[in-house]
Write a protein that holds these residues in place. Sequence first.
Motif, short mmCIF file in Angstrom:
data_model
loop_
_atom_site.label_atom_id
_atom_site.label_comp_id
_atom_site.label_asym_id
_atom_site.label_seq_id
_atom_site.Cartn_x
_atom_site.Cartn_y
_atom_site.Cartn_z
N ALA A 1 95.25 23.34 -8.94
CA ALA A 1 94.20 24.13 -8.30
C ALA A 1 94.60 25.59 -8.23
O ALA A 1 93.80 26.50 -8.50
CB ALA A 1 93.89 23.59 -6.91
N VAL A 2 95.86 25.85 -7.88
CA VAL A 2 96.36 27.22 -7.81
C VAL A 2 96.31 27.89 -9.18
O VAL A 2 96.01 29.07 -9.30
CB VAL A 2 97.82 27.22 -7.26
N GLU A 3 96.56 27.11 -10.23
CA GLU A 3 96.61 27.67 -11.58
C GLU A 3 95.24 27.75 -12.25
O GLU A 3 95.13 28.26 -13.37
CB GLU A 3 97.55 26.84 -12.46
N GLU A 4 94.21 27.25 -11.58
CA GLU A 4 92.88 27.21 -12.20
C GLU A 4 92.42 28.59 -12.66
O GLU A 4 91.78 28.74 -13.71
CB GLU A 4 91.87 26.60 -11.21
N PRO B 1 100.39 27.16 -18.56
CA PRO B 1 100.77 26.25 -19.65
C PRO B 1 100.06 24.90 -19.56
O PRO B 1 99.79 24.27 -20.58
CB PRO B 1 102.29 26.11 -19.48
N ALA B 2 99.77 24.45 -18.35
CA ALA B 2 99.06 23.17 -18.19
C ALA B 2 97.66 23.25 -18.81
O ALA B 2 97.15 22.27 -19.38
CB ALA B 2 98.95 22.80 -16.72
N ALA C 1 83.41 16.87 -6.51
CA ALA C 1 83.45 17.51 -7.83
C ALA C 1 83.47 19.03 -7.74
O ALA C 1 83.84 19.70 -8.70
CB ALA C 1 82.25 17.04 -8.65
N ASN C 2 83.04 19.59 -6.59
CA ASN C 2 82.99 21.05 -6.46
C ASN C 2 84.32 21.67 -6.04
O ASN C 2 84.50 22.88 -6.12
CB ASN C 2 81.92 21.45 -5.43
N ALA D 1 89.82 21.89 -11.68
CA ALA D 1 91.05 22.17 -12.43
C ALA D 1 91.44 21.00 -13.33
O ALA D 1 91.75 21.20 -14.51
CB ALA D 1 92.18 22.50 -11.47
N VAL D 2 91.41 19.77 -12.81
CA VAL D 2 91.82 18.62 -13.63
C VAL D 2 90.76 18.28 -14.68
O VAL D 2 91.10 17.86 -15.79
CB VAL D 2 92.15 17.38 -12.77
#
Length: 844
Positions: A382-385, A391-392, A411-412, A418-419
């Motif tokens: 979530a932080v990297e979204e 890299p993910a 879903a929101n 992110a996933v």
Amino acid sequence: MADEVEWQSSMASLQSQEAFSEPYMVGFVIANIVGLQYYSGRINGREMVGLVREPLNPYDENAIKVVNTRAVQVGHIERAAAAVLSPLIDTRTIVVEGIVPNSRSGSNRFKIPCQIHVFASLEAFSQVKSAILRGGLVLIPDSDTSFGLSEAVVVKEQMGERQNKSVDQIFKLVDKNVRKKEKMEAVDPPREVIKSKLFVHQKEGLGWLLRRENSEELPPFWEGKDGEFINVLTNYRTDKQPEPLRGGVFADDMGLGKTLTLLSLIAFDKHGNPSSSMPDEEPLDPGVDNTGKKGKKRGRGKSNASGTRKKHKPDGFGVGVAEKTTLVVCPPSVFSAWVTQLEEHTVPGSLKVYMYHGGERTNDVNELKKYDIVLTTYSTLAVEEAREDSPAKKMEWRRIILDEAHIIKNANAQQSRAVSNLKARCRWAVTGTPIQNGSFDLFSLMAFLRFEPFSIKSYWRSLIQRPLSQGNKKGLSRLQVLMATISLRRTKNKELIGLPPKTVETRYVELSPEERQIYDHMEGEAKDVVQNLVNTGSLMRNYSTVLSIILRLRQLCDDVALCPPELRSFSTSSAIEDVSDKPELLQKLVAVLQDGEDFDCPICISPPTDFIITRCAHIFCRVCILKTLQRTNPCCPLCRGPLTQSDLYSAPQEASNTDGDTKTASPKSSKALALLSLLLESRQEDPNTKSVVFSQFRKLLLLLEEPLKAAGFTILRLDGSMTARKRTQVIGEFGNPDLKGPVVLLASLKACGTGINLTAASRVYLFEPWWNPAVEEQAMDRVHRIGQAQEVKVVRLITRDSIEERVLELQQKKKKLASEAFRRRPGKDQREVNVEDVLALMSI
């Protein structure tokens, strides 16, 4: 396989019960889809389209974007119509669905007419009709002669019109197909990696996982004809074959060893798979059994000129694909469980694992490709979204496994998005409780699995959600077909894995005269407040107000110390609706509310990580409300009143010695005394019994520590405020066989509901009932799972003649949908707490 996918209990039909707050069609309006020249999405006649609100659109805060069945944007609803509909959508007064009429004029290629069908609760009909009329739109209700022009399936069915093939005929054909493939094949994992022996049900589960990952079939609800591929539900057509649905929902009951089965699946990436003996050019489909022999071929696989297809070369995956790297996403508390399972079940050094978590994780994609398994958390992703260089996000994973996948039920939420946006060949949602509050929990799983068209909200609502919520038996039969198509569900029983029995007992507790007086006074006031909201038609607009009232009543059932004296009244002087000039009281209130674990932010529908309460007494996540205030005309999403950052309040920081003033040498509440009595009784039977006491209130756990220690119990505590490392340490200490004597683990449901193993205990005490029975089941099954050697006894403590008894009734309603989603019988959906539920909880 019908008996394998049934839930635990046999529930009666909910068909006769009707929640009057569920949406029904008000009518439809016709508005243009504009801006077609700016987007790549294409649509055909009589095709369903998704309507998605874009509140942060920089050009129009009322924007509604239009997407096709592949989730590709087509355009926007014209501004004039969006300005009328968006405020109603934002306040959840209406939901909308779109469909393009069969006949369209080709004169303007930059816009297309769209029928927007409007749904609302019956009590909101007049409000919705007035708002649409004031906005200058023409609403066509079912009483209008033009109503028959609607292309919507719901209208066609209502008017008795026959279609070429009805939606339910399509579902029946898919169901027939699924039944042909029900036979389970047991597969042994490669011994070069997996050293443990699998149970038969785990081997069969492994066979099912492998078969789905190797599928070359068209996804369900797609047909190929004359070089075109058609989604028979939405009428979407394309000349490019959609990718097979490689993955699904692995929904085995909690404690059946899903992690070992998944590790066995991953092991085949290193040491071949049961189909590896087949030639590379042979089609891999569910018709091939697990011994490598060809069975009856089913479905249409995409083929090249020679009628064959290369293995493991799906579209979109070429050079640089991390064919062997699996991403496992889980809550922090489950990290240790995966590490433990790897140590217990795999040959040392056979699988390389990387912990993608914490501040020192790599930024190099090539580094991640070196590993067989990359472990990360939902919050990390979530932080990297928002990071383009994540890299993910750059990685093309061999597979993604979402452990405890019910975490993305909203879903929101950022972690859900992110996933869902990650790239992968295979996708697995793994959860023993895929349905917790209602069928809408499944929508986010569809979005993650990219199961079209159910991965788009408006299609899910139209095809599944609405028929369910209106008590239409077609809705449940469709849901059952859908779950049978993509999921595997087996429940615990003695024959399956030889677990010792689990008994669940309910103990009723009588309040003391002093507690009864306080409780009855507050409940009486609460009823008056709720009844007044009902009479003025503003109950759902004051949703968070009502939940806060209910929460305080529930706290009183546990211990009056949980609810401070200044919040023990709902009278005018201190009611939550009349605190705009009392910031101190607002701060006190949010501090009390955040101690509970079942309060959701109305924007992201997830438990807030950082509570904010507004001057108008509505509660949100800090991130959600601050993002909302970025609008041109900032207002409260619930009451639409003007709002600025100076109108937001948070709870004061806890002092470092907070725990000190909550501890006491002897229990004071009736329920605490009842718990102590049960623990003493258990200690008399066996001095070495280990017990777990679950509560949703952290402050209560602190209150219980000292009196239990004074009674001679060894106390450990596990709650949501602890770091992942500290939790792992506590769990390890609790499971240590050298820790003898009567040991009690005081545990937060939030901290223990997922992933962890507490089989060292044989007694479970649920201090209060939870809204959601699935959360309680998860907590119980931390103890009752593979590895448990003793009979497990669960005791639920319920305060007599209180709101807690009515929470139990609400649980039963939720269990019915969960139990029937995998059956074939009529039923009905339930939202977490709707109007009908509130009235029942308040005994109105």
